[in-house]
Scaffold this motif. Structure first.
Motif, PDB file in Angstrom:
ATOM      1  N   GLU A  49      45.121 114.364 -31.913  1.00  0.00           N
ATOM      2  CA  GLU A  49      45.319 115.757 -32.412  1.00  0.00           C
ATOM      3  C   GLU A  49      44.079 116.376 -32.956  1.00  0.00           C
ATOM      4  N   GLN A  57      55.339 112.194 -32.048  1.00  0.00           N
ATOM      5  CA  GLN A  57      55.337 113.412 -31.044  1.00  0.00           C
ATOM      6  C   GLN A  57      54.020 113.298 -30.373  1.00  0.00           C
ATOM      7  N   ASN A  58      52.940 113.387 -30.916  1.00  0.00           N
ATOM      8  CA  ASN A  58      51.781 113.625 -30.346  1.00  0.00           C
ATOM      9  C   ASN A  58      51.413 112.222 -29.681  1.00  0.00           C
ATOM     10  N   TYR A  60      53.554 110.421 -27.990  1.00  0.00           N
ATOM     11  CA  TYR A  60      54.445 110.598 -26.482  1.00  0.00           C
ATOM     12  C   TYR A  60      53.726 111.295 -25.669  1.00  0.00           C
ATOM     13  N   LYS A  61      53.057 112.572 -26.207  1.00  0.00           N
ATOM     14  CA  LYS A  61      52.483 113.709 -25.419  1.00  0.00           C
ATOM     15  C   LYS A  61      51.271 112.992 -24.635  1.00  0.00           C
ATOM     16  N   GLN A  64      52.194 110.742 -21.695  1.00  0.00           N
ATOM     17  CA  GLN A  64      52.669 111.374 -20.504  1.00  0.00           C
ATOM     18  C   GLN A  64      51.780 111.678 -19.546  1.00  0.00           C
ATOM     19  N   SER A  66      49.551 113.316 -17.197  1.00  0.00           N
ATOM     20  CA  SER A  66      49.273 114.601 -17.512  1.00  0.00           C
ATOM     21  C   SER A  66      48.284 115.276 -16.481  1.00  0.00           C
ATOM     22  N   ARG A 104      51.758 126.725 -24.100  1.00  0.00           N
ATOM     23  CA  ARG A 104      51.525 125.137 -24.324  1.00  0.00           C
ATOM     24  C   ARG A 104      52.096 124.499 -23.226  1.00  0.00           C
ATOM     25  N   PHE A 106      55.227 124.459 -22.203  1.00  0.00           N
ATOM     26  CA  PHE A 106      56.414 123.671 -22.658  1.00  0.00           C
ATOM     27  C   PHE A 106      57.776 124.206 -22.103  1.00  0.00           C
ATOM     28  N   ASN A 112      57.455 120.487 -14.754  1.00  0.00           N
ATOM     29  CA  ASN A 112      57.501 119.526 -15.888  1.00  0.00           C
ATOM     30  C   ASN A 112      58.571 118.757 -16.005  1.00  0.00           C
ATOM     31  N   LYS A 116      58.659 114.351 -16.436  1.00  0.00           N
ATOM     32  CA  LYS A 116      59.391 113.293 -17.357  1.00  0.00           C
ATOM     33  C   LYS A 116      60.435 112.632 -16.607  1.00  0.00           C
TER      34      LYS A 116
END
Length: 156
Positions: A49, A57-58, A60-61, A64, A66, A104, A106, A112, A116
């Motif tokens: 970040e 959370q970041n 996990y992102k 993923q 991407s 973002r 989301f 998306n 997941k």
């Protein structure tokens, strides 16, 4: 400790200790890590970040799969002003959150959800055409194009 794996006289890995401590795969990975030529104090830095803050959370992102560009974090840093202005707008909070989620990516589009591993089929359910990503939902789907056209005519 990691410090024990480094020969402090020549600032190189203690290969014998690394080889005797780790599996072949891990040994190869460790020995590829470059070491600083000069000793310095350790510091805590998280590159996941822009502010260096670590969170689950970041992490996990980052883990993923991407399709984001390699410069995503740079773009995120340069868009801080956009988000500050967004949160200062006199709009309902629900609308500001929706704009933020869109910016973002989301939004739970089928693409998306597929990333997941929640759905298998990514084809748009409305037009049964292209994969349902954010651009398709908002700009490309014939249903959306028609809706924007009707809205545009009603604003004139």
């Amino acid at each position: 400790m990691v410090l024990e794996l480094i020969n402090k006289n020549n600032r190189e890995w203690n290969k014998e200790l690394v080889i005797n401590t780790f599996s072949d795969v891990d040994t190869a990975r460790i020995l590829r890590i470059p070491l600083a030529k000069e000793c310095h104090d350790d510091l805590v830095v998280w590159y996941g970040e822009p502010f260096g803050d670590f969170s689950i959370q970041n992490t996990y992102k980052l883990l993923q799969p991407s399709t984001l560009s390699p410069n995503f974090n740079d773009l995120h840093t340069t868009s801080r002003d956009f988000y500050r202005q967004l949160w200062n707008l006199q709009l309902p909070t629900k609308l500001k959150i929706t704009i933020w989620r869109i910016s973002r990516n989301f939004i739970p589009t089928l693409v998306n959800l597929n990333h997941k591993q929640l759905v298998a089929n990514m084809a748009c359910l409305r037009c049964e055409g292209a994969n349902e990503n954010l651009d398709h939902v908002l700009r490309e789907c014939p249903i959306s194009v028609e809706a924007w056209s009707i809205l545009n005519h009603s604003c004139n």
